[in-house]
Design an enzyme around this catalytic site. Structure first.
Site, short mmCIF file in Angstrom:
data_model
loop_
_atom_site.label_atom_id
_atom_site.label_comp_id
_atom_site.label_asym_id
_atom_site.label_seq_id
_atom_site.Cartn_x
_atom_site.Cartn_y
_atom_site.Cartn_z
N GLU A 106 -2.54 2.69 -7.57
CA GLU A 106 -2.75 3.87 -6.72
C GLU A 106 -1.83 5.00 -7.16
O GLU A 106 -0.65 4.99 -6.80
CB GLU A 106 -2.40 3.56 -5.27
N GLY A 159 -10.63 6.83 2.11
CA GLY A 159 -11.36 7.69 3.02
C GLY A 159 -12.87 7.56 2.94
O GLY A 159 -13.56 7.65 3.96
N HIS A 162 0.84 -1.20 0.00
CA HIS A 162 0.00 0.00 0.00
C HIS A 162 0.87 1.24 0.00
O HIS A 162 1.95 1.27 0.60
CB HIS A 162 -0.93 -0.01 1.21
#
Length: 252
Positions: free
Chosen positions: A167, A235, A95
């Site tokens: 990402e 989020g 991540h």
């Protein structure tokens, strides 16, 4: 490190489940096609209790990360066997926050991917460029390097259990946006890297998710793209209504 308390985590899980009761197309891991697979990644202390809430609804849990050693004097680390024993189906590997804040390098990430597979779980390999790398125009080179290094030694057979999440680090919590078409082009490029490493079948069948500040407003457009197979939600997953709307994206 969210939610911050057990009570908050359980309230969020219960709220999300209540909203999902209105939906008919969610499914657990490895179920039939045509439904939306949903996996939650709560912090370690909340894994078991969150699983108790979401499991009966056909949802799965995953671990935010693991350490690649099976046992030893590694205070504060969590082994693959530990998260497997509480029912985790997936593990996040590489991540962006682990890479940037905790200096998780490709050698360690590769070891975590292989350890996850060894214990019968599915790694979600997170890759992507920083703002500096984006500005230098080396997005594709960075993604190719990360995929090549992080999947080193992973067999073609094991690839059926690997998910990749792109990402773009510069688009996470910054207000900057990676356009749908731009994201889709990077996903297509990642498939060319996989084809060179394995073959066309693996390139086409590997699930590649997008994980750059996905919101209820952006999910429909993202999921309409040809090479975006899902979303890694950050989020927005801390709000039951937003997360439920993302899961219930409009299929075109």
């Amino acid at each position: 490190m969210n939610p911050s308390t057990e009570a908050d985590a359980l309230n969020l899980a219960n709220g999300f489940v209540r909203l999902l009761n209105e939906m008919e197309d969610t499914c657990a891991v490895d179920k039939s096609e045509g439904c939306t697979e949903v996996v939650l990644f709560p912090p370690y202390p909340f894994l078991s209790k969150v699983k108790d809430i979401i499991g009966p609804q056909g949802l799965s849990i995953g671990s935010q990360q693991i350490y690649y050693e099976d046992k030893g004097a590694f205070t504060g680390s969590v082994a693959a066997s530990m998260v497997k024993s509480v029912g985790c189906e997936y593990v996040l590997c590489g991540h962006s926050e682990r890479r940037t804040l905790f200096s998780d390098d490709d050698t360690n990430i590769n070891a975590k991917v292989k350890k996850t597979l060894e214990f019968g779980m599915k790694p979600i390999l997170c890759i992507g460029e920083t703002k500096e790398e984006f500005d230098l125009g080396i997005t594709r080179e960075v993604c190719a390097m990360q995929v090549s290094k992080d999947l080193a030694g992973v067999s073609k057979e094991d690839m059926k259990n690997v998910v990749i999440a792109y990402e773009p680090v510069w688009a996470i919590g910054t207000g900057l946006v990676c356009g749908n078409n731009e994201a889709n082009e990077i996903h297509k490029y990642i498939r060319t890297v996989l084809e060179k490493m394995y073959d066309k079948e693996i390139a086409e069948s590997t699930r590649i998710q997008y994980g750059g500040s996905v919101t209820p407003d952006s999910v429909d457009g993202l999921m309409a793209m040809s090479d975006i197979d899902g979303c890694l939600v950050g989020g927005a997953s801390l709000f039951a209504d937003k997360f439920a709307r993302i899961v219930n994206f409009k299929k075109e």
